[in-house]
Design a protein around this motif. Structure first.
Motif, PDB file in Angstrom:
ATOM      1  N   MET A 169      -0.807 -62.410  -8.663  1.00 59.00           N
ATOM      2  CA  MET A 169       0.440 -61.987  -7.885  1.00 59.00           C
ATOM      3  C   MET A 169       0.534 -60.616  -7.638  1.00 59.00           C
ATOM      4  O   MET A 169       0.121 -59.791  -8.496  1.00 59.00           O
ATOM      5  CB  MET A 169       1.494 -62.377  -8.748  1.00 59.00           C
ATOM      6  N   LYS A 170       1.012 -60.117  -6.569  1.00 55.58           N
ATOM      7  CA  LYS A 170       1.078 -58.765  -6.035  1.00 55.58           C
ATOM      8  C   LYS A 170       2.421 -58.550  -5.576  1.00 55.58           C
ATOM      9  O   LYS A 170       3.257 -59.523  -5.314  1.00 55.58           O
ATOM     10  CB  LYS A 170       0.180 -58.346  -4.979  1.00 55.58           C
ATOM     11  N   LEU A 171       2.959 -57.034  -5.735  1.00 55.85           N
ATOM     12  CA  LEU A 171       4.281 -56.754  -5.353  1.00 55.85           C
ATOM     13  C   LEU A 171       3.846 -55.649  -4.220  1.00 55.85           C
ATOM     14  O   LEU A 171       3.314 -54.673  -4.456  1.00 55.85           O
ATOM     15  CB  LEU A 171       5.018 -56.148  -6.172  1.00 55.85           C
ATOM     16  N   ILE A 172       4.219 -56.067  -2.967  1.00 55.58           N
ATOM     17  CA  ILE A 172       4.138 -55.201  -1.864  1.00 55.58           C
ATOM     18  C   ILE A 172       5.726 -54.427  -1.735  1.00 55.58           C
ATOM     19  O   ILE A 172       6.553 -55.035  -1.686  1.00 55.58           O
ATOM     20  CB  ILE A 172       3.779 -55.744  -0.531  1.00 55.58           C
ATOM     21  N   LEU A 173       5.640 -52.993  -1.703  1.00 54.30           N
ATOM     22  CA  LEU A 173       6.678 -52.104  -1.592  1.00 54.30           C
ATOM     23  C   LEU A 173       6.379 -51.598  -0.383  1.00 54.30           C
ATOM     24  O   LEU A 173       5.472 -50.763   0.041  1.00 54.30           O
ATOM     25  CB  LEU A 173       6.648 -51.368  -2.640  1.00 54.30           C
ATOM     26  N   ALA A 174       7.373 -51.674   0.656  1.00 55.15           N
ATOM     27  CA  ALA A 174       7.147 -51.225   2.042  1.00 55.15           C
ATOM     28  C   ALA A 174       8.318 -50.654   2.433  1.00 55.15           C
ATOM     29  O   ALA A 174       9.443 -50.982   2.479  1.00 55.15           O
ATOM     30  CB  ALA A 174       6.540 -52.405   3.056  1.00 55.15           C
ATOM     31  N   ILE A 175       8.325 -49.091   2.626  1.00 56.09           N
ATOM     32  CA  ILE A 175       9.487 -48.481   3.055  1.00 56.09           C
ATOM     33  C   ILE A 175       9.263 -48.406   4.817  1.00 56.09           C
ATOM     34  O   ILE A 175       8.078 -47.829   5.196  1.00 56.09           O
ATOM     35  CB  ILE A 175       9.367 -46.999   2.588  1.00 56.09           C
ATOM     36  N   VAL A 176      10.209 -48.923   5.587  1.00 51.60           N
ATOM     37  CA  VAL A 176      10.172 -49.005   7.045  1.00 51.60           C
ATOM     38  C   VAL A 176      11.210 -48.485   7.312  1.00 51.60           C
ATOM     39  O   VAL A 176      12.468 -48.227   6.902  1.00 51.60           O
ATOM     40  CB  VAL A 176       9.828 -50.437   7.364  1.00 51.60           C
ATOM     41  N   HIS A 177      11.136 -48.084   8.742  1.00 49.96           N
ATOM     42  CA  HIS A 177      12.333 -47.432   9.651  1.00 49.96           C
ATOM     43  C   HIS A 177      13.314 -48.477   9.837  1.00 49.96           C
ATOM     44  O   HIS A 177      12.923 -49.516  10.032  1.00 49.96           O
ATOM     45  CB  HIS A 177      11.792 -46.767  11.011  1.00 49.96           C
ATOM     46  N   ARG A 178      14.722 -48.030   9.828  1.00 47.52           N
ATOM     47  CA  ARG A 178      15.717 -48.836   9.899  1.00 47.52           C
ATOM     48  C   ARG A 178      15.619 -49.854  11.023  1.00 47.52           C
ATOM     49  O   ARG A 178      16.086 -51.017  11.255  1.00 47.52           O
ATOM     50  CB  ARG A 178      17.048 -48.512   9.631  1.00 47.52           C
ATOM     51  N   ASP A 179      15.242 -49.074  12.240  1.00 45.74           N
ATOM     52  CA  ASP A 179      15.203 -49.982  13.457  1.00 45.74           C
ATOM     53  C   ASP A 179      14.089 -51.109  13.680  1.00 45.74           C
ATOM     54  O   ASP A 179      14.279 -51.663  14.554  1.00 45.74           O
ATOM     55  CB  ASP A 179      14.862 -48.695  14.623  1.00 45.74           C
ATOM     56  N   ASP A 180      13.240 -50.939  12.872  1.00 45.52           N
ATOM     57  CA  ASP A 180      12.237 -51.925  12.615  1.00 45.52           C
ATOM     58  C   ASP A 180      12.504 -52.975  11.714  1.00 45.52           C
ATOM     59  O   ASP A 180      11.724 -54.260  11.595  1.00 45.52           O
ATOM     60  CB  ASP A 180      10.584 -51.401  12.269  1.00 45.52           C
ATOM     61  N   SER A 181      13.597 -52.993  10.979  1.00 50.56           N
ATOM     62  CA  SER A 181      13.743 -53.732   9.800  1.00 50.56           C
ATOM     63  C   SER A 181      14.269 -55.151  10.090  1.00 50.56           C
ATOM     64  O   SER A 181      13.661 -56.332   9.553  1.00 50.56           O
ATOM     65  CB  SER A 181      14.807 -53.174   8.664  1.00 50.56           C
ATOM     66  N   THR A 182      15.021 -55.437  11.188  1.00 44.42           N
ATOM     67  CA  THR A 182      15.397 -56.559  11.431  1.00 44.42           C
ATOM     68  C   THR A 182      14.290 -57.448  12.109  1.00 44.42           C
ATOM     69  O   THR A 182      13.907 -58.913  11.679  1.00 44.42           O
ATOM     70  CB  THR A 182      16.610 -56.567  12.683  1.00 44.42           C
ATOM     71  N   ARG A 183      13.473 -56.908  12.790  1.00 44.62           N
ATOM     72  CA  ARG A 183      12.397 -57.724  13.483  1.00 44.62           C
ATOM     73  C   ARG A 183      11.272 -58.179  12.352  1.00 44.62           C
ATOM     74  O   ARG A 183      10.636 -59.102  12.285  1.00 44.62           O
ATOM     75  CB  ARG A 183      11.651 -56.807  14.483  1.00 44.62           C
ATOM     76  N   LEU A 184      11.068 -57.194  11.271  1.00 47.16           N
ATOM     77  CA  LEU A 184      10.269 -57.333  10.508  1.00 47.16           C
ATOM     78  C   LEU A 184      10.667 -58.429   9.505  1.00 47.16           C
ATOM     79  O   LEU A 184       9.773 -59.301   9.119  1.00 47.16           O
ATOM     80  CB  LEU A 184       9.994 -56.078   9.520  1.00 47.16           C
ATOM     81  N   THR A 185      12.024 -58.449   9.059  1.00 42.27           N
ATOM     82  CA  THR A 185      12.584 -59.384   8.297  1.00 42.27           C
ATOM     83  C   THR A 185      12.128 -61.042   9.099  1.00 42.27           C
ATOM     84  O   THR A 185      11.658 -62.035   8.524  1.00 42.27           O
ATOM     85  CB  THR A 185      13.903 -59.234   8.207  1.00 42.27           C
ATOM     86  N   GLU A 186      12.451 -60.820  10.376  1.00 39.80           N
ATOM     87  CA  GLU A 186      12.469 -61.965  11.100  1.00 39.80           C
ATOM     88  C   GLU A 186      10.969 -62.682  10.892  1.00 39.80           C
ATOM     89  O   GLU A 186      10.550 -63.908  10.645  1.00 39.80           O
ATOM     90  CB  GLU A 186      12.856 -61.871  12.591  1.00 39.80           C
TER      91      GLU A 186
END
Ligand code: 2BA
Length: 105
Positions: free
Chosen positions: A1-18
């Motif tokens: 098991m791995k944990l990915i911690l990704a810090i992204v620009h707020r404008d990309d966050s909705t599309r990335l979640t989807e």
């Protein structure tokens, strides 16, 4: 098991979640703030098996684009306001960590 911690620009966050949820990847989002720009960004916590790491990274790469941001340095310079400076932000800052133990209780 791995944990990915990704810090992204707020404008990309909705599309990335989807895109992540569409691909059945579990995700938790935290509101975060960058220390340098002192602007809001979004931190994704993604727990996943080793064999899905590349798939997750590929989705992040496809959505999180780098962009230029202007920031006004704090304070004054010789009595005058300092000029804004331009910095390049992102695509994403990603850490992949080993998980010693994973339980859902
Ligand atoms: P911030 O700290 O607000 O940084 C935004 C951008 O400003 C950075 O983009 C970088 O291009 C620039 N920058 C940061 N510190 C700087 C400095 N001392 N001098 C000149 N320019 C500087 P990214 O590298 O893409 O980072 C985006 C965000 O990711 C950061 O926002 C921070 O929230 C996070 N981050 C980046 N590296 C990190 C690290 N090693 N540990 C924890 N968080 C990190």
């Amino acid at each position: 098991m791995k944990l990915i911690l990704a810090i992204v620009h707020r404008d990309d966050s909705t599309r990335l979640t989807e895109e992540l949820t569409k691909n059945k990847i579990n995700v938790t989002k935290l509101a975060s703030t960058g220390g340098f720009l002192r602007a809001g960004n979004v931190t994704f916590l993604i727990g996943t098996d080793e064999e899905h790491i590349e798939e997750v990274l590929e989705i992040i790469r496809s959505i999180c684009k780098s962009r230029k941001e202007l920031t006004a340095p704090a304070g004054m310079y010789m009595g005058a306001a300092a000029w804004p400076i331009e910095v390049m932000v992102g695509g994403a800052t990603v850490f992949v960590m080993d998980v010693d133990r994973f339980e859902k209780i």
